[in-house]
Design a protein around this motif. Structure first.
Motif: not given
Ligand code: URA
Length: 212
Positions: A91-97
Motif C-alpha cells: 500500500l505504501v511502496p515508496a516507504a523506506r524500511v
C-alpha cells in the motif's frame, strides 16, 4: 491521548483465524500475515494529511487531493516483524524500511539491541513500527526507546502495529510511550507463564519462517 485501535474489519478477523490455526502451513501463514498487514496499512494510514493539487483529466483541469507532508518509514522489529513488511509496502511502496533487532538478555531479562539501521532522516518521517505480537511489551518499548531517545523521532510520529496484543503489553507500551498510537488486529486474553499470548498463535517468528 494517542489512539488504541483494534482493527475489527471482517477480512482481518477472518484471516487472523486462519493464522491462529495450528494446522496452517508456513506458506499460508506467511501469505496471510502479509495480507493482514496490508489491510492494517489501510487503517494506520487513515490520518495521513492530504494536499490539493491541480491536474488535468482528459476532459478538464481540476483540483484533486494527494498525500502531503511527511514521508514514511516501516520499521520491523526483527525477526517476526519482517513478516509484515511486504504487506505494508503493497500500500505504501515508496516507504523506506528501517530494521531493529532485539534479544532478551537471559540474566537481566532486559531487551538488548543487536542491530539497528534506519533511513538517515528517520526523525522527519511517519514511522510504522511493526511486530506481529505485543506480548510483555519489552522489545516494543526498547525499540521505541531507541527511536525516540537516540534518533529523536517524536512519539506522535510513531504508530505501533501488531496482529495480536496482550493486555499486559498494551498497558506497558502505553505507560512507556503515551503518545504512540497502537493498532492491533486482536486484543487477546492474557500471557501465560512463558510469556506467550493466549489464545495467541504461537511463536510468530517460527511460524513465519518455518523454524522451531
Ligand atoms: N512472541 C510470539 O511470537 N508469540 C507470543 O505468543 C508471544 C511473543
Amino acid at each position: 491521548m494517542a489512539k488504541f485501535q483494534v482493527v475489527d474489519h471482517p477480512l482481518v478477523q477472518h484471516k487472523l483465524t486462519i493464522i491462529r490455526d495450528k494446522d496452517t502451513s508456513t506458506k499460508d501463514f506467511r501469505e496471510v500475515t502479509n495480507e493482514i498487514a496490508m489491510l492494517m496499512a489501510y487503517e494506520i494510514t487513515r490520518d495521513l494529511e492530504l494536499e490539493e493539487v491541480e491536474i488535468e483529466t482528459p476532459l478538464v483541469k481540476c483540483i484533486q487531493k494527494q498525500i502531503a507532508g511527511k514521508k514514511m518509514a516501516v520499521v520491523p522489529i526483527l525477526r517476526a516483524g519482517l513478516g509484515m513488511v511486504d504487506g505494508i509496502l503493497k500500500l505504501v511502496p515508496a516507504a523506506r524500511v528501517g530494521h531493529i533487532g532485539m534479544y532478551r538478555d537471559p540474566e537481566t531479562l532486559q531487551a538488548v539491541e543487536y542491530f539497528a539501521k534506519f533511513p538517515q532522516d528517520i526523525e522527519e518521517r511517519r514511522v510504522f513500527v511493526v511486530d506481529p505480537m505485543l506480548a510483555t511489551g519489552v522489545s516494543a518499548i526498547a525499540a521505541l526507546n531507541q527511536l525516540v531517545n537516540k534518533y529523536q523521532v517524536p512519539e506522535s510520529h510513531i504508530t505501533f502495529c501488531c496482529l495480536v496484543a496482550a493486555p499486559e503489553g498494551v498497558k506497558a507500551l502505553q505507560e512507556a510511550h503515551p503518545d504512540v498510537d497502537i493498532y492491533t488486529a486482536a486484543l487477546d486474553e492474557k500471557l501465560n507463564e512463558h510469556g506467550y499470548i493466549l489464545p495467541g498463535l504461537g511463536d510468530a517468528g517460527d511460524r513465519i519462517f518455518g523454524t522451531k
